[in-house]
Design a protein around this motif. Structure first.
Motif, mmCIF file in Angstrom:
data_model
loop_
_atom_site.group_PDB
_atom_site.id
_atom_site.type_symbol
_atom_site.label_atom_id
_atom_site.label_comp_id
_atom_site.label_asym_id
_atom_site.label_seq_id
_atom_site.Cartn_x
_atom_site.Cartn_y
_atom_site.Cartn_z
ATOM 1 N N HIS A 5 -7.259 3.069 -1.798
ATOM 2 C CA HIS A 5 -7.102 1.911 -0.917
ATOM 3 C C HIS A 5 -8.509 1.432 -0.608
ATOM 4 C CE1 HIS A 5 -5.347 -0.657 2.175
ATOM 5 N NE2 HIS A 5 -6.316 -0.261 2.968
ATOM 6 N N SER A 27 0.846 -1.210 0.000
ATOM 7 C CA SER A 27 0.000 0.000 0.000
ATOM 8 C C SER A 27 0.872 1.247 0.000
ATOM 9 C CB SER A 27 -0.909 0.016 1.232
ATOM 10 O OG SER A 27 -1.764 -1.106 1.222
ATOM 11 N N ASP A 75 -5.336 -2.246 -3.358
ATOM 12 C CA ASP A 75 -4.865 -0.907 -3.705
ATOM 13 C C ASP A 75 -4.899 -0.752 -5.217
ATOM 14 O OD1 ASP A 75 -3.613 0.070 -1.030
ATOM 15 O OD2 ASP A 75 -2.912 -1.981 -1.305
HETATM 16 MG MG LIG Z 1 -1.871 -2.931 2.261
#
Ligand SMILES: [Mg+2]
Ligand SMILES: Nc1nc2c(ncn2[C@@H]2O[C@H](COP(=O)(O)OP(=O)(O)O)[C@@H](O)[C@H]2O)c(=O)[nH]1
Length: 168
Positions: A31, A19, A46
């Motif tokens: 996200h 992320s 993501d």
């Molecule tokens: Mg993550």
């Protein structure tokens, strides 16, 4: 010249920095978290986009936990290349080896990025030795310049998305 498109999927264990990497490469990255049946577990994904000259790169981060194999398969469909992101501050475990083997079986180009190399405890050489012979690059997912260089270098080795494959 038409814009070239690339679908790149980032694999890695929970906490590897997927992320963070996608957010660093695209500050507008999304996200997404979804609750699984009963709300007992959360699956996190993501999605980001990066423009490199004429090349438009679509980045997808997969959930890192073992039990989300199905999600990794769906997200990985039609990818043009894969990034295996490995936390260089921890030893390589069975799950990382499993991800490595799964990506290898796809017969698509991939690179191993050794993450958290800004940290004192990082041991990129040990991880590199584990994946003897495979292309690796030491990065910090928090460092925009280095992360972008690594992505650009990898994209430069790829063929663009042909459109023959399913897109996600
Ligand atoms: Mg993550
Ligand atoms: N020092 C350092 N910490 C990092 C780096 N990349 C990620 N982290 C940290 O590692 C933790 C897990 O990162 P995250 O992106 O959530 O991992 P994910 O589970 O793979 O998505 C977070 O606390 C991040 O801030 C890095 O390059 N250097």
């Amino acid at each position: 010249m038409a814009e070239e498109k690339y679908k790149i999927v980032v694999f890695g264990a929970f906490g590897a920095g997927k992320s963070t990497l996608i957010q660093t490469l695209d500050p507008q990255a999304k996200h997404i978290e979804a609750e699984c049946a009963g709300g007992s577990t959360t699956v996190a994904l993501d999605y980001g986009r990066v423009q490199i000259g004429e090349k438009r790169v679509y980045l997808y981060g997969t959930p890192g936990q073992e039990r989300f194999e199905f999600a990794r398969e769906i997200i990985g469909t039609g990818m043009d290349g894969a990034i295996l992101l490995v936390d260089a501050t921890s030893p390589v475990d069975e799950f990382i080896d499993h991800l490595y083997c799964s990506i290898g079986a796809e017969k698509i180009p991939f690179v191993i990025l050794l993450n958290k190399c800004d940290t004192v405890g990082a041991q990129p050489d040990a991880v590199k030795a584990h994946f003897n012979g495979v292309e690796t690059k030491a990065v910090s997912a928090k460092d925009r310049r280095g992360a972008r260089d690594a992505l650009e270098g990898f994209i430069g080795t790829l063929r663009p998305h042909t459109g023959n494959k399913p897109s996600a």
